[in-house]
Write a protein that holds these residues in place. Structure first.
Motif, PDB file in Angstrom:
ATOM      1  N   THR A  57     -18.474  -7.959  22.722  1.00 24.33           N
ATOM      2  CA  THR A  57     -19.154  -8.971  22.487  1.00 24.33           C
ATOM      3  C   THR A  57     -18.555 -10.072  23.093  1.00 24.33           C
ATOM      4  O   THR A  57     -17.290 -10.173  23.464  1.00 24.33           O
ATOM      5  N   ASN A 101     -17.586  -8.659  16.806  1.00 26.33           N
ATOM      6  CA  ASN A 101     -18.375  -7.626  17.160  1.00 26.33           C
ATOM      7  C   ASN A 101     -20.085  -7.849  16.959  1.00 26.33           C
ATOM      8  O   ASN A 101     -20.710  -6.785  16.368  1.00 26.33           O
ATOM      9  N   PHE A 102     -20.612  -9.228  16.830  1.00 24.84           N
ATOM     10  CA  PHE A 102     -21.869  -9.294  16.699  1.00 24.84           C
ATOM     11  C   PHE A 102     -22.900  -8.358  17.686  1.00 24.84           C
ATOM     12  O   PHE A 102     -23.895  -8.154  17.173  1.00 24.84           O
ATOM     13  N   GLN A 105     -23.336  -5.151  16.267  1.00 25.21           N
ATOM     14  CA  GLN A 105     -24.161  -5.421  14.978  1.00 25.21           C
ATOM     15  C   GLN A 105     -25.671  -5.706  15.530  1.00 25.21           C
ATOM     16  O   GLN A 105     -26.635  -5.143  14.746  1.00 25.21           O
ATOM     17  N   LYS A 106     -25.897  -6.528  16.164  1.00 24.65           N
ATOM     18  CA  LYS A 106     -27.134  -6.995  16.802  1.00 24.65           C
ATOM     19  C   LYS A 106     -27.908  -5.497  17.482  1.00 24.65           C
ATOM     20  O   LYS A 106     -29.311  -5.421  16.924  1.00 24.65           O
ATOM     21  N   ASP A 108     -27.427  -2.522  16.689  1.00 22.21           N
ATOM     22  CA  ASP A 108     -27.664  -1.741  15.858  1.00 22.21           C
ATOM     23  C   ASP A 108     -28.742  -1.983  14.843  1.00 22.21           C
ATOM     24  O   ASP A 108     -29.479  -1.115  14.547  1.00 22.21           O
ATOM     25  N   ALA A 109     -28.742  -3.197  14.510  1.00 22.36           N
ATOM     26  CA  ALA A 109     -29.936  -3.673  13.700  1.00 22.36           C
ATOM     27  C   ALA A 109     -31.416  -3.739  14.343  1.00 22.36           C
ATOM     28  O   ALA A 109     -32.482  -3.090  13.605  1.00 22.36           O
ATOM     29  N   ARG A 122     -21.802   2.902  13.372  1.00 26.22           N
ATOM     30  CA  ARG A 122     -21.392   2.205  14.497  1.00 26.22           C
ATOM     31  C   ARG A 122     -19.932   2.076  14.520  1.00 26.22           C
ATOM     32  O   ARG A 122     -19.467   1.629  13.520  1.00 26.22           O
ATOM     33  N   ILE A 124     -16.519   0.025  15.732  1.00 27.58           N
ATOM     34  CA  ILE A 124     -16.244  -1.316  16.048  1.00 27.58           C
ATOM     35  C   ILE A 124     -14.741  -1.145  16.517  1.00 27.58           C
ATOM     36  O   ILE A 124     -13.638  -0.830  15.899  1.00 27.58           O
TER      37      ILE A 124
END
Length: 154
Positions: A57, A101-102, A105-106, A108-109, A122, A124
């Motif tokens: 990130t 860690n955005f 997350q992005k 993964d989503a 996920r 981190i």
């Protein structure tokens, strides 16, 4: 089938982690390759298969420069990824607590949204923890291997 590790990196740490994962996978009998996201688009998923996203990130929650177009194409195209299994190894720094860690997350989503199957939760990594990301990558890929082997045996 080759496990493809798709890498979004700004300073090189995610690429180093991906190379460590490739080494472990090959030692365990898998074919594996690490690929920088700036070198392809969502067509990388066209034939399905097993993918690992290894992403840092950057800045305040951004995806690294070499992964931005790839991510944006996934968001705009929303390809059918029902033949894809994936896992995400995310790197970040809790110094940026609001956006920690955005990028992981992005990814993964959006992969889940497109119908891909998550193999393991996920990961981190926190650069502020004192633990080396590449050491965590080696340990984490062992868990991914175990989940993959368990799934194949079922």
């Amino acid at each position: 089938m080759t496990v493809k590790i798709l890498v979004a990196t700004q300073g090189g740490t995610a690429d180093l982690c991906a190379q460590e994962m490739v080494d472990v996978l090959e030692e365990r009998g898998f074919e594996a390759e690490a690929m920088l996201m700036g070198d392809f688009g969502p067509e990388v998923f066209d034939e399905g298969g097993q993918f690992i996203i290894c992403t840092a990130t950057y800045g305040y929650g951004e995806i690294p420069d070499n992964g931005t177009e790839f991510y944006e194409a996934l968001v705009s195209d929303k390809p059918d990824l029902s033949r894809v299994s994936f896992a995400v190894f995310g790197l970040g720094d809790t110094t940026y607590e609001d956006t920690f860690n955005f990028a992981g997350q992005k990814f993964d989503a959006i992969l889940s949204e497109c119908g891909a199957e998550r193999m393991v939760e996920r990961h981190i990594h926190d650069a502020n923890s004192g633990a080396l990301a590449e050491d965590e990558a080696i340990e984490w890929i062992g868990g991914w291997i175990a989940a993959t082997e368990s799934r194949a045996a079922a």
